[in-house]
Design a protein around this motif. Structure first.
Motif, PDB file in Angstrom:
ATOM      1  N   VAL A 232      12.545  -3.502  -3.088  1.00 36.85           N
ATOM      2  CA  VAL A 232      11.558  -2.458  -3.377  1.00 36.85           C
ATOM      3  C   VAL A 232      10.869  -2.733  -4.716  1.00 36.85           C
ATOM      4  O   VAL A 232       9.641  -2.639  -4.831  1.00 36.85           O
ATOM      5  CB  VAL A 232      12.219  -1.061  -3.390  1.00 36.85           C
ATOM      6  N   CYS A 235       8.354  -5.538  -4.536  1.00 39.44           N
ATOM      7  CA  CYS A 235       7.102  -5.139  -3.890  1.00 39.44           C
ATOM      8  C   CYS A 235       6.238  -4.275  -4.811  1.00 39.44           C
ATOM      9  O   CYS A 235       5.016  -4.232  -4.662  1.00 39.44           O
ATOM     10  CB  CYS A 235       7.397  -4.384  -2.596  1.00 39.44           C
ATOM     11  N   HIS A 236       6.857  -3.588  -5.763  1.00 41.68           N
ATOM     12  CA  HIS A 236       6.116  -2.739  -6.702  1.00 41.68           C
ATOM     13  C   HIS A 236       6.167  -3.301  -8.117  1.00 41.68           C
ATOM     14  O   HIS A 236       6.038  -2.554  -9.093  1.00 41.68           O
ATOM     15  CB  HIS A 236       6.694  -1.325  -6.709  1.00 41.68           C
ATOM     16  N   SER A 329       7.655   3.456  -7.088  1.00 40.05           N
ATOM     17  CA  SER A 329       7.099   3.772  -5.762  1.00 40.05           C
ATOM     18  C   SER A 329       6.096   4.910  -5.823  1.00 40.05           C
ATOM     19  O   SER A 329       5.348   5.144  -4.870  1.00 40.05           O
ATOM     20  CB  SER A 329       8.228   4.148  -4.800  1.00 40.05           C
ATOM     21  N   VAL A 349       8.769   0.903   1.184  1.00 40.15           N
ATOM     22  CA  VAL A 349       8.833  -0.520   1.549  1.00 40.15           C
ATOM     23  C   VAL A 349       9.466  -0.710   2.924  1.00 40.15           C
ATOM     24  O   VAL A 349       8.977  -1.484   3.754  1.00 40.15           O
ATOM     25  CB  VAL A 349       9.626  -1.319   0.492  1.00 40.15           C
TER      26      VAL A 349
END
Length: 481
Positions: A232, A235-236, A329, A349
C-alpha cells in the motif's frame, strides 16, 4: 437503577482520575528517568541491543528445562501487546488526535523502551522457580521481594486478573467475532466455541506450549501484515513526504495555530498519542515482564534489551506502518473510524479484498493477545491463591471468550483502563524505588562487555602476531635453501 448504569457512572468518575494525565505523565516520567540516568541507553547502545535481539533471531535459541528461549519469551510478550490496538487503536488515535498523535506515540515509545527495559531487569532479578521447573516473575515479585510491599503486589495481581478477562479476553474475542461475522458471515456463537476450544488446548499446555505457538504465530502475522502494508505504501509513495510533514506540524499545533487553536490541538494530539502508545506496547503496566521472566537467559540486562526490541517492533514499526497507510491513502477524511478506517485504507490498493485482509489480521492479532493475556492472568491467580486455582482460571478464561463473542462490550472497553491503572500504579512505584538497582545492573553489564571486548581485542592481536611470525618464519626457512 441497573448495575451496568451504576458501573458506567462509577467509570465516568474514576476514569479521568485513574487513567488521565497523572498516570500518563508518571509513565512518561519513569521512561525519562531511566533514559537520562542511563545515558540514553536505547540510543547510545542501539547497536548493542539490536545485535543481542534482532541479530540473534536466526541463531539457535537455547531451550533449557528451566524455562523458554529469549525469543519465545519476547514472542509471548509481543503476543500480548500486538493486538487490535495496532490496527483499530491507531486508526482511532488518528481520528481523535489527528496526524500529530503519531509523533507523540513515537515519543512515548522511545521513552517506554527504557521503562520496559527496567521492568524486565527487575523481573529477571527477583524471579523465582515454579514447582514444574519453569521461572515465575513479574511486578508482583519485585514489589514483594524488592519493595517489600505485599499489599502493592496483591493490588497489581488483582488488576492483572481483572484485565485478563476484560481487555485481554472478552474485548479481543469480541473483535474476532465481529470481524469474522462482518466479512465471512461466521455466526458469533460458533466463533466463541472455536476460541474456547483453542484456548483450552493452549492454556493447559502451560507457558511452554503458549511460547511455542507464539514464536510461530507472531513472526508470521507481523511479517504478513508488514508486507501488505508495504504494498500500500509503495503505491502511495509520492504522499510520504507530505504525510511526515503533516505529522510534525500537527504534533505541535502548527497547522491549527492559524485558527487560534494550536495549543489545544497540540495537547489533544499529545494525550491521544501517549495513551495509545502505552495501550499498544504496555510499557509501564508491568504485564509483559511476566513473559520475559520465563526466559532461560541468566543476565537480566540482556533480557531487558529484548524488551526494548518489543517496543521498537510493536509501536515504532507496526503502529507507524498502520498510521502511514491510513494517512497516505487519504481515507482519514472519509468519516470512518477504527477497523472500518483501516479497511478503507487497505482497500485503496487491494479493492474489495482490503476488508477481508483487515478482518484476518484483526483475528490473528486478537488471538495472539488472548494467548499472552491468558498467561498474565494465570500468573496473577497463581500469586494470589496458588497453583491449585490455575486450572479453574484456565476454564473460566476459555468460557469468557464465548461471552465476549456474544455480548455488547462497550462497558468492558470503558473500565479496561481502570484495570490497567491498578497495575500501573504499584508497578510505577516499584520502578522509581528500585531504579538504582536497574542502573547498577546496567553499569555492571556494560563493564563486563567492555572487559570482554578488550580481551577479544587482545586475542585477535595475539593471533595476528602469531600468523605474522609464522609467515616470516616460513619465508626465512625457504630462503635458507
Amino acid at each position: 437503577m441497573k448495575i451496568s448504569a451504576v458501573i458506567q457512572q462509577l467509570n465516568d468518575v474514576l476514569h479521568p482520575l485513574l487513567w488521565g494525565w497523572p498516570v500518563l505523565a508518571a509513565i512518561l516520567l519513569a521512561g525519562a528517568n531511566f533514559t537520562f540516568r542511563s545515558g540514553f541507553f536505547q540510543f547510545t547502545h542501539c547497536k548493542l541491543w539490536f545485535k543481542n535481539t534482532f541479530g540473534k533471531l536466526f541463531s539457535q535459541n537455547s531451550r533449557g528445562r528451566d524455562g523458554i528461549s529469549p525469543f519465545q519469551a519476547v514472542s509471548t510478550a509481543l503476543a500480548g501487546s500486538i493486538g487490535t490496538g495496532n490496527i483499530v487503536g491507531v486508526a482511532t488515535a488518528l481520528t481523535l488526535g489527528g496526524a500529530g498523535a503519531i509523533f507523540w506515540m513515537w515519543v512515548s515509545a522511545l521513552l517506554g523502551m527504557m521503562t520496559i527495559f527496567s521492568e524486565n531487569v527487575l523481573g529477571m532479578k527477583y524471579r523465582i522457580k515454579n514447582s514444574d521447573g519453569t521461572w515465575l516473575g513479574g511486578a508482583m515479585y519485585y514489589l514483594e521481594r524488592g519493595v517489600h510491599s505485599r499489599g502493592l503486589a496483591v493490588l497489581f495481581s488483582i488488576g492483572c486478573v481483572l484485565a485478563s478477562f476484560g481487555m485481554g479476553n472478552m474485548a479481543q474475542s469480541n473483535s474476532i467475532a465481529g470481524a469474522l461475522q462482518d466479512t465471512f458471515g461466521v455466526a458469533l456463537p460458533i466463533t466463541g466455541l472455536v476460541l474456547a476450544v483453542l484456548l483450552t488446548i493452549m492454556t493447559f499446555g502451560g507457558i511452554r506450549r503458549i511460547a511455542r505457538v507464539a514464536e510461530r504465530l507472531v513472526p508470521f502475522m507481523a511479517i504478513s501484515y508488514l508486507l501488505a502494508a508495504g504494498i500500500v505504501l509503495y503505491c502511495h509513495r509520492q504522499m510520504l513526504p507530505e504525510v511526515f510533514r503533516q505529522i510534525i506540524e500537527e504534533a505541535f499545533g502548527l497547522r491549527q495555530a492559524a485558527g487560534g487553536i494550536g495549543g489545544a490541538a497540540m495537547a489533544n494530539a499529545m494525550k491521544t498519542g501517549v495513551s495509545r502508545g502505552v495501550f499498544t506496547n504496555e510499557a509501564g503496566l508491568g504485564s509483559s515482564v511476566m513473559a520475559h521472566s520465563g526466559s532461560t537467559l541468566k543476565e537480566p540486562v540482556e533480557q531487558g534489551m529484548w524488551g526494548i526490541f518489543q517496543v521498537f517492533l510493536d509501536t515504532i514499526i507496526m503502529c507507524t506502518v498502520t498510521a502511514l497507510v491510513i494517512l497516505c491513502s487519504g481515507t482519514l477524511s472519509s468519516g470512518k473510524d477504527g477497523a472500518a478506517l483501516s479497511a478503507a485504507a487497505f482497500s485503496s490498493v487491494f479493492g474489495n479484498y482490503g476488508g477481508a485482509l483487515i478482518s484476518v489480521c484483526i483475528s490473528l492479532f486478537a488471538f495472539a493477545t488472548l494467548l499472552g493475556w491468558s498467561y498474565y492472568g494465570e500468573c496473577g491467580v497463581r500469586y494470589l491463591v496458588g497453583s491449585r486455582a490455575v486450572p479453574a482460571y484456565r476454564i473460566l478464561f476459555a468460557l469468557s471468550a464465548i461471552a465476549g463473542c456474544t455480548l455488547d462490550l462497550h462497558l468492558v472497553w470503558g473500565i479496561s483502563d481502570i484495570f490497567n491503572s491498578l497495575m500501573a500504579f504499584p508497578n510505577l512505584i516499584a520502578l522509581f524505588l528500585l531504579s538504582g538497582e536497574v542502573l547498577d545492573e546496567t553499569t555492571n553489564y556494560l563493564a563486563k562487555c567492555r572487559q570482554k571486548e578488550k580481551a577479544e581485542g587482545k586475542r585477535r592481536l595475539s593471533a595476528k602476531i602469531r600468523r605474522s611470525y609464522s609467515s616470516h618464519s616460513q619465508k626465512y626457512e625457504s630462503n635458507k635453501f
